[in-house]
Design a protein around this motif. Structure first.
Motif, short mmCIF file in Angstrom:
data_model
loop_
_atom_site.label_atom_id
_atom_site.label_comp_id
_atom_site.label_asym_id
_atom_site.label_seq_id
_atom_site.Cartn_x
_atom_site.Cartn_y
_atom_site.Cartn_z
N ALA A 36 -6.99 25.71 -58.68
CA ALA A 36 -6.44 25.03 -59.86
C ALA A 36 -6.00 23.60 -59.57
O ALA A 36 -5.52 22.92 -60.47
N TRP A 75 -7.23 17.74 -70.61
CA TRP A 75 -6.46 18.96 -70.85
C TRP A 75 -6.81 20.04 -69.83
O TRP A 75 -7.96 20.25 -69.49
N TYR A 76 -5.76 20.68 -69.34
CA TYR A 76 -5.89 21.86 -68.48
C TYR A 76 -5.05 22.97 -69.08
O TYR A 76 -3.83 22.81 -69.25
N HIS A 126 -10.54 26.74 -60.97
CA HIS A 126 -9.87 28.03 -60.74
C HIS A 126 -10.86 29.09 -60.26
O HIS A 126 -10.91 30.21 -60.77
N SER A 173 -6.04 19.75 -59.03
CA SER A 173 -6.84 18.58 -59.41
C SER A 173 -6.01 17.32 -59.24
O SER A 173 -4.78 17.33 -59.41
N THR A 201 2.17 24.30 -63.74
CA THR A 201 2.01 25.13 -64.93
C THR A 201 2.87 26.38 -64.94
O THR A 201 3.27 26.85 -66.01
N GLY A 242 0.03 24.99 -70.25
CA GLY A 242 -0.99 24.05 -69.82
C GLY A 242 -0.55 22.65 -70.17
O GLY A 242 0.51 22.45 -70.77
N TRP A 261 -11.61 17.41 -58.24
CA TRP A 261 -11.25 18.82 -58.07
C TRP A 261 -11.02 19.08 -56.59
O TRP A 261 -11.90 18.86 -55.75
N ALA A 299 -11.91 18.48 -70.22
CA ALA A 299 -11.11 19.68 -70.01
C ALA A 299 -11.40 20.26 -68.64
O ALA A 299 -12.53 20.21 -68.15
N LEU A 300 -10.36 20.76 -67.99
CA LEU A 300 -10.47 21.49 -66.74
C LEU A 300 -10.24 22.96 -67.09
O LEU A 300 -9.11 23.38 -67.35
#
Length: 344
Positions: A90, A237-238, A301, A92, A141, A226, A86, A262-263
């Motif tokens: 947002a 998954w984000y 985030h 990564s 995104t 996403g 991270w 997941a993020l």
């Protein structure tokens, strides 16, 4: 790294993830959400901003945000293991299937159309582009400045060894090209469509949000979403920026769950009257964690830029409360330090 000139045909094979009904999110003037979405009125936004002048200022304590110097040397030396780092807000960095992937890289001192105005980074950037290995793929995104950072994209376009490949939602390619990225390096996706890049599969999932870059004329002309990254037997998954809609995330969970990692966004959520439709709070993030049956998750985030009214450190306490109330272990939905790496 050797790149075949015909990479677009051989590595990016556009294909739908699953049979879907007609694209309800395509409207006559642009794109729209699958569920009712009412943007805050100009009046409510002005009232919110003007009220910030006479209300007590939030007690922002950026020194409370956990920060790590990171281990750039380990990331540069890694060619096989799966890792997630991270970088703040947002942004990564993911190593999966032997490839180096950046998600929504916003690595500049500000996220703003202006150099000296706008939300300023509140904690140091732990790892910058020169410290990372060569970036193979960038996932964006949507168009908002805290996710599509033009100065960072310009730096990536000039990356030694050539610009990375980009995967973006429909309509976002124009902004990426303007940053100097060659058009042949960019693939646009619609919701539930995927591309393959070597051993990776990248799927664009729906989100409940909106899009613009300028103040006039481009509202919702580009799509948002996403990403599900699949490779090395893992699913990462984000969801991107999104408001909470139980039906939407139930559907996403049916198609992509269970997710290995997941993020999940937990910040930029106050005042709820303004932000509810577009950003989830920590309680809603935990609900999404359950919808997609995530085995593990990181809270992202938050803690980097002051965009909304909650104190910058507040999401930490609210996440801890939400985990207790929904009986999810903090060892499963984790609060990372900015710069921290997890090896999966």
């Amino acid at each position: 790294m050797f790149r075949r000139p015909d990479w677009l045909a051989s590595l990016f094979n556009r294909a739908p993830y699953a049979a879907k009904p007609a694209a309800r999110h395509h409207g006559p003037a642009g794109y729209r959400n699958l569920y009712p979405f009412v943007l805050p009125t100009l009046g409510s936004l002005l009232h919110w901003k003007l009220a910030q002048w006479w209300r007590p200022r939030p007690d922002h304590r950026p020194e409370m945000v956990p920060l790590s110097a990171g281990d750039a040397a380990a990331l540069r030396a890694n060619h096989q293991r799966t890792s997630v780092t991270w970088l703040g807000h947002a942004s990564s960095f993911v190593q999966l299937g032997g490839q180096n992937v950046l998600i929504d890289p916003a690595l500049s001192p500000r996220v703003s159309p202006f150099r000296h105005l706008g939300p300023k980074r509140q904690v140091p950037l732990p790892i910058d582009l020169p410290d990372l290995p060569h970036i193979d793929l960038v996932l964006l995104t949507h168009l908002h400045y805290d996710h599509l950072d033009f100065p960072t994209l310009k730096r990536l376009a000039r990356q030694p060894g050539g610009a990375p490949d980009f995967v973006v939602p429909l309509g976002v390619a124009r902004a990426v090209r303007a940053a100097g990225v060659p058009a042949e390096r960019i693939v646009e996706l619609d919701w539930w469509h995927a591309v393959e890049r070597g051993s990776l599969r990248v799927l664009l999932t729906p989100a409940h949000h909106w899009s613009n870059r300028g103040p006039w004329g481009d509202l919702n002309k580009a799509l948002w979403g996403g990403y599900l990254l699949e490779g090395a037997g893992l699913k990462i998954w984000y969801p991107g920026d999104t408001g909470y809609q139980a039906e939407l995330f139930h559907e996403i969970g049916l198609h992509i769950g269970p997710v290995d990692f997941a993020l999940l966004p937990i910040g930029a959520y106050e005042p709820r009257k303004v932000m509810r439709a577009q950003h989830v709070n920590p309680d809603e993030a935990v609900r999404i964690f359950k919808h997609v049956a995530a085995r593990k998750a990181w809270a992202v985030h938050w803690g980097t830029f002051i965009l909304t009214d909650e104190p910058i450190q507040q999401p930490m306490a609210e996440l801890a409360m939400a985990l207790r109330e929904q009986e999810v272990s903090p060892a499963d939905f984790m609060l990372p330090a900015i710069g921290e790496t997890i090896w999966l």
